[in-house]
Write an enzyme that holds these catalytic residues in place. Structure first.
Site, PDB file in Angstrom:
ATOM      1  N   ASP A 148       2.700   3.296   1.862  1.00  0.00           N
ATOM      2  CA  ASP A 148       1.381   2.773   2.173  1.00  0.00           C
ATOM      3  C   ASP A 148       0.450   2.965   0.974  1.00  0.00           C
ATOM      4  O   ASP A 148       0.623   3.898   0.183  1.00  0.00           O
ATOM      5  CB  ASP A 148       0.774   3.512   3.368  1.00  0.00           C
ATOM      6  CG  ASP A 148       1.512   3.236   4.666  1.00  0.00           C
ATOM      7  OD1 ASP A 148       2.249   2.235   4.726  1.00  0.00           O
ATOM      8  OD2 ASP A 148       1.345   4.033   5.608  1.00  0.00           O
ATOM      9  N   LYS A 149      -0.527   2.121   0.883  1.00  0.00           N
ATOM     10  CA  LYS A 149      -1.512   2.197  -0.200  1.00  0.00           C
ATOM     11  C   LYS A 149      -2.157   3.572  -0.260  1.00  0.00           C
ATOM     12  O   LYS A 149      -2.369   4.137  -1.339  1.00  0.00           O
ATOM     13  CB  LYS A 149      -2.582   1.118   0.004  1.00  0.00           C
ATOM     14  CG  LYS A 149      -3.667   1.093  -1.049  1.00  0.00           C
ATOM     15  CD  LYS A 149      -4.678  -0.022  -0.752  1.00  0.00           C
ATOM     16  CE  LYS A 149      -5.794  -0.038  -1.787  1.00  0.00           C
ATOM     17  NZ  LYS A 149      -6.789  -1.122  -1.506  1.00  0.00           N
TER      18      LYS A 149
END
Length: 276
Positions: free
Chosen positions: A129-130
């Site tokens: 995930d970012k």
């Protein structure tokens, strides 16, 4: 056209070129395509049925594909050999482009590959995930990518994360085995019996005003750790999407990975320093 070279060892569990490619989970379409382009045993062009012996050299002519966009920003390389490139992803950076932001980890890795004159574009075998930091494992050529992708899909890679969470664990270690799906009403994931299966285990390393937790996941559903820890009432610090208390960042880091190396067939372990 660059060649990818292997030396067949006594430990190699394959007896023909096709068996070698099958072991690395290269699809039939690519096997046939590569045979037409050129597969060589000891510099002699061969077919997929060619037998292999220890100390043979096998080579594949694979088209170079440095076509991905590049962003000339540095990357932190944790490990590199002829098959793997493992880099540390900072928080706030996408692995894959979303078509909007100009910067992403893949673009930085492509720049590194061009600068270092690699033959193929390294491609990620998984994603983060970012908001999550930690290791991203890149395959430096198509055979390694096929192999690593299979390991991830078949849960043969052990993935260990470290998280800071709110306290309140009823057990110091446990297992969360509940399905996850996308919410129909919000841009988030939810626990849902009809969703995709997801299995997370955890071990509390210390607990006071917050808890430091070691987390392993089987599979890798979107936001899996975040959803599961929130589900048992101990959301990750900084994870306001799932009820976590404010923090300087999402306190989740991909810390350690272990798997069987595609070339040596030996178990390997790689780690990334936890930044919190």
């Amino acid at each position: 056209m660059p060649r990818l070279n292997y030396r067949i060892t006594k430990e190699e569990p394959t007896k023909t070129v096709k068996a070698f490619l099958d072991f690395h989970h290269v699809g039939r379409k690519n096997q046939y395509k590569w045979m037409l382009a050129g597969i060589y045993r000891n510099d002699q062009k061969v077919t997929l049925d060619e037998p292999l012996e220890p100390n043979d050299f096998i080579s594949f002519e694979l088209e170079s594909d440095m076509h991905y966009k590049r962003v000339d920003k540095p990357i932190v390389v944790l490990y590199e050999d002829e098959d793997l490139l493992i880099v540390d992803k900072p928080i706030g950076l996408l692995v894959h482009t979303d078509g909007i932001q100009s910067d992403d980890l893949n673009a930085r890795v492509t720049s590194y590959a061009i600068t270092n004159k690699l033959d193929w574009t390294p491609l990620p075998a998984h994603r983060l995930d970012k908001e999550t930091s930690g290791m991203v494992i890149y395959a430096k050529h198509p055979i390694a990518l096929s192999y690593l992708s299979h390991l991830f899909e078949s849960h043969q890679i052990k993935k260990t994360y470290i998280a800071l969470t709110q306290p309140g664990y009823k057990q110091k270690q446990g297992s969360i085995n509940v399905a996850i799906s996308s919410s129909r009403h919000e841009d988030k994931q939810i626990v849902n019996r009809s969703g995709q299966s997801a299995h997370t285990t955890y071990k509390v390393l210390e607990e006071s005003e917050f808890a430091r937790v070691l987390v392993n996941i089987l599979g890798g559903r979107k936001h899996q750790i975040r959803v599961h820890l929130a589900f048992i009432g101990t959301p990750i610090l900084g994870d306001t999407l799932y009820g976590g208390k404010p923090y300087t960042r999402l306190a989740l880091h991909f810390h350690e990975v272990s798997f069987i190396h595609p070339r040596t067939h030996q178990a390997v372990v790689f780690t990334s320093k936890v930044p919190f």
